[in-house]
Motif scaffolding. Structure first.
Motif, mmCIF file in Angstrom:
data_model
loop_
_atom_site.group_PDB
_atom_site.id
_atom_site.type_symbol
_atom_site.label_atom_id
_atom_site.label_comp_id
_atom_site.label_asym_id
_atom_site.label_seq_id
_atom_site.Cartn_x
_atom_site.Cartn_y
_atom_site.Cartn_z
ATOM 1 N N ALA A 106 0.830 -1.203 0.000
ATOM 2 C CA ALA A 106 0.000 0.000 0.000
ATOM 3 C C ALA A 106 0.868 1.258 0.000
ATOM 4 N N TRP A 107 1.933 1.236 0.822
ATOM 5 C CA TRP A 107 2.830 2.396 0.837
ATOM 6 C C TRP A 107 3.501 2.591 -0.520
ATOM 7 N N LEU A 108 3.972 1.502 -1.130
ATOM 8 C CA LEU A 108 4.668 1.616 -2.407
ATOM 9 C C LEU A 108 3.738 2.124 -3.503
ATOM 10 N N ALA A 109 2.491 1.664 -3.507
ATOM 11 C CA ALA A 109 1.532 2.151 -4.491
ATOM 12 C C ALA A 109 1.318 3.649 -4.336
ATOM 13 N N GLY A 110 1.271 4.109 -3.093
ATOM 14 C CA GLY A 110 1.141 5.543 -2.862
ATOM 15 C C GLY A 110 2.370 6.314 -3.305
ATOM 16 N N TYR A 111 3.548 5.729 -3.094
ATOM 17 C CA TYR A 111 4.792 6.383 -3.517
ATOM 18 C C TYR A 111 4.852 6.501 -5.035
ATOM 19 N N VAL A 112 4.446 5.437 -5.726
ATOM 20 C CA VAL A 112 4.442 5.477 -7.191
ATOM 21 C C VAL A 112 3.490 6.559 -7.685
ATOM 22 N N GLN A 113 2.340 6.681 -7.035
ATOM 23 C CA GLN A 113 1.388 7.714 -7.459
ATOM 24 C C GLN A 113 1.936 9.111 -7.182
ATOM 25 N N ARG A 114 2.669 9.291 -6.091
ATOM 26 C CA ARG A 114 3.285 10.600 -5.812
ATOM 27 C C ARG A 114 4.323 10.946 -6.871
ATOM 28 N N LYS A 158 2.312 -5.491 -13.817
ATOM 29 C CA LYS A 158 2.932 -5.032 -15.044
ATOM 30 C C LYS A 158 2.294 -3.711 -15.478
ATOM 31 N N GLY A 159 3.131 -2.775 -15.899
ATOM 32 C CA GLY A 159 2.628 -1.476 -16.320
ATOM 33 C C GLY A 159 2.367 -0.509 -15.183
ATOM 34 N N TYR A 160 2.935 -0.767 -14.009
ATOM 35 C CA TYR A 160 2.681 0.084 -12.848
ATOM 36 C C TYR A 160 3.134 1.518 -13.056
ATOM 37 N N SER A 161 4.143 1.730 -13.899
ATOM 38 C CA SER A 161 4.674 3.082 -14.083
ATOM 39 C C SER A 161 3.856 3.918 -15.065
ATOM 40 N N THR A 162 2.954 3.295 -15.801
ATOM 41 C CA THR A 162 2.112 4.015 -16.747
ATOM 42 C C THR A 162 1.011 4.759 -15.993
ATOM 43 N N TYR A 163 0.707 5.962 -16.432
ATOM 44 C CA TYR A 163 -0.335 6.756 -15.792
ATOM 45 C C TYR A 163 -1.702 6.101 -16.016
ATOM 46 N N THR A 164 -2.391 5.769 -14.926
ATOM 47 C CA THR A 164 -3.743 5.242 -15.018
ATOM 48 C C THR A 164 -4.730 6.392 -15.212
ATOM 49 N N ASP A 165 -5.999 6.050 -15.382
ATOM 50 C CA ASP A 165 -7.018 7.096 -15.525
ATOM 51 C C ASP A 165 -7.072 7.979 -14.282
ATOM 52 N N VAL A 166 -6.921 7.361 -13.104
ATOM 53 C CA VAL A 166 -6.921 8.136 -11.859
ATOM 54 C C VAL A 166 -5.687 9.049 -11.816
ATOM 55 N N ARG A 168 -4.040 10.220 -14.327
ATOM 56 C CA ARG A 168 -4.223 11.287 -15.322
ATOM 57 C C ARG A 168 -5.086 12.411 -14.758
ATOM 58 N N LYS A 169 -6.182 12.034 -14.115
ATOM 59 C CA LYS A 169 -7.088 13.032 -13.559
ATOM 60 C C LYS A 169 -6.397 13.859 -12.482
ATOM 61 N N LEU A 170 -5.681 13.188 -11.576
ATOM 62 C CA LEU A 170 -4.992 13.892 -10.502
ATOM 63 C C LEU A 170 -3.896 14.807 -11.044
ATOM 64 N N ALA A 171 -3.161 14.333 -12.039
ATOM 65 C CA ALA A 171 -2.087 15.139 -12.610
ATOM 66 C C ALA A 171 -2.642 16.382 -13.295
ATOM 67 N N LEU A 172 -3.703 16.225 -14.049
ATOM 68 C CA LEU A 172 -4.297 17.372 -14.743
ATOM 69 C C LEU A 172 -4.887 18.372 -13.748
ATOM 70 N N GLU A 173 -5.518 17.855 -12.680
ATOM 71 C CA GLU A 173 -6.063 18.756 -11.660
ATOM 72 C C GLU A 173 -4.962 19.540 -10.949
ATOM 73 N N ALA A 174 -3.772 18.941 -10.855
ATOM 74 C CA ALA A 174 -2.633 19.619 -10.215
ATOM 75 C C ALA A 174 -1.874 20.504 -11.194
ATOM 76 N N GLY A 175 -2.360 20.616 -12.416
ATOM 77 C CA GLY A 175 -1.688 21.440 -13.411
ATOM 78 C C GLY A 175 -0.443 20.810 -13.987
ATOM 79 N N LYS A 176 -0.337 19.490 -13.902
ATOM 80 C CA LYS A 176 0.839 18.774 -14.411
ATOM 81 C C LYS A 176 0.504 18.100 -15.737
ATOM 82 N N LYS A 177 1.527 17.625 -16.408
ATOM 83 C CA LYS A 177 1.363 16.925 -17.672
ATOM 84 C C LYS A 177 1.239 15.423 -17.423
ATOM 85 N N VAL A 178 0.553 14.753 -18.310
ATOM 86 C CA VAL A 178 0.480 13.300 -18.273
ATOM 87 C C VAL A 178 1.646 12.766 -19.091
#
Length: 405
Positions: A106-114, A158-166, A168-178
């Protein structure tokens, strides 16, 4: 008995004491404060009754070790590849304070999302960090077989480093690029090689006041021809010595730049006619001993590191490519171009000149490597031209001679 305390992750931690425990103390983590305090009361009752702790609790678990210690031990082990050092430094600053026992899935999944949302890293950069962390934890577990250690990296899908739909949404809301992985398949277009050679030769463009004058003279021009027609890596090219060039046998003895841990590996690279002619012209302008460096770039200044030399040469090639109006071309693209040229070579009978295993050997890859397939970028226009040049009379278009069925 200590009371439970809440951790930054939201979990509750309580510490218990007993002389038989590793270091006299052990910490346990629970989802709620009530669970943590109840466990503490059970431990207190067991201690007052003179009961020994369960055997599994007497084994060290690595709970007190931080990821910073784990990563540093891997970095200092001599086993980490030099290309990992940058990622290891980032790991120490980003997750160094996290306890190994808390580094679960759970911690690692959160770190990857950060890394995606907050750091806005590309998938390739994320993989570098996570893979380095996984190897560090694996090595720590091997060195400490008595520790109960989990490695959450091995649980990632597999594919953990690819941006998921979630993501993408969080990145765009934060003004970041996908971010996405970028695969380079740039090849030289028609006329670009001639323009680059003209630029490196100092020829002036009609719309410029002067020609391009780069340090190195004909050395940089010769190196360009050498790389684009042989596929040598940049460092392999500028570290060549005169004794590694055999003009009679038409072979270059190249030291691979992809080895580490002190290993030195050479491979023989055949010279194409273009390379042989370029080296013959170049050597006719310079007298050098067998042990002398073929190109002067390492000796331009005293104390230059190979990394600095690579950066300088990459910048010079970039200037030449821009002057030749090849702005999106990079030096490493020349290796892709060379790979395709080796694969496309035909003999006098029109058959393929080299097998895939031979191309792998020329380029410095293992015989079973898939790098040649990754580097191959066959142009559709070339494939169409080859097909039409060998075709006979064109057949009539379907339905051209008859009416509708």
């Amino acid at each position: 008995m200590a009371k439970a305390r809440q951790k930054p992750s939201g979990m509750w931690e309580i510490g218990v004491r007993h002389p038989s425990l590793p270091n006299g103390r052990k910490y346990f983590t629970f989802e709620t404060e009530e669970q943590a305090n109840a466990f503490g009361e059970q431990w207190k009752t067991m201690k007052m009754g003179g009961l020994q702790p369960p055997a599994e609790l007497l084994r060290p678990t690595g709970a007190n070790h931080s990821l910073g210690l784990v990563v540093r031990e891997w970095s200092n082990s001599g086993l980490a590849a030099p290309s990992q050092y940058s990622a290891l430094g980032s790991l120490i600053s980003e997750v160094g304070a996290v306890k190994l026992v808390d580094a679960d899935y759970a911690w690692l999944a959160g770190y990857v999302q950060r890394l995606k949302v907050a750091n806005n890293l590309a998938p390739n950069s994320i993989r570098h960090r996570v893979q380095a962390l996984g190897r560090a934890i694996d090595e720590f577990a091997r060195r400490n077989p008595k520790l109960v250690v989990q490695n959450p990296v091995r649980l990632l899908p597999k594919g953990y480093s690819t941006y998921t739909d979630v993501d993408r949404k969080l990145a765009l809301e934060a003004g970041k690029k996908v971010k996405e992985d970028v695969e380079r398949d740039r090849r030289l277009h028609r006329g670009e090689e001639e323009r680059i050679i003209a630029a490196l030769s100092g020829k002036q463009r009609d719309d410029r006041e002067r020609g391009l004058l780069l340090p190195g003279g004909n050395a940089l021009l010769t190196m360009f021809v050498l790389i684009v027609y042989s596929g040598l890596r940049l460092r392999e090219a500028y570290t060549l010595r005169r004794q590694q060039i055999d003009l009679d046998a038409k072979v270059m003895r190249v030291q691979s730049s992809k080895q580490w841990r002190g290993k030195v590996v050479y491979r023989d690279v055949p010279m194409r006619q273009e390379v042989h002619a370029a080296l013959t012209r170049y050597l006719s302008t310079r007298a050098m001993l067998p042990a002398a460096l073929l190109f002067p770039f390492i000796e331009e200044e005293q104390g230059l590191t190979l990394t600095k030399v690579s950066q300088r040469l990459s910048a010079r090639f970039k200037s030449a490519f821009e002057y030749a109006k090849c702005e999106d071309l990079r030096e490493h693209d020349l290796r892709h171009e060379a790979t395709c040229r080796w694969l496309e070579m035909r003999d006098a009978s029109g058959n393929w000149m080299f097998r895939l295993e031979e191309v792998n050997r020329i380029m410095g890859w293992s015989s079973n490597s898939t790098m040649a397939q990754r580097y191959a970028s066959f142009r559709g226009s070339d494939l169409a031209e080859r097909m039409w040049s060998t075709a006979g009379k064109a057949p009539a278009a379907p339905g051209a001679s008859g009416g509708a069925a």
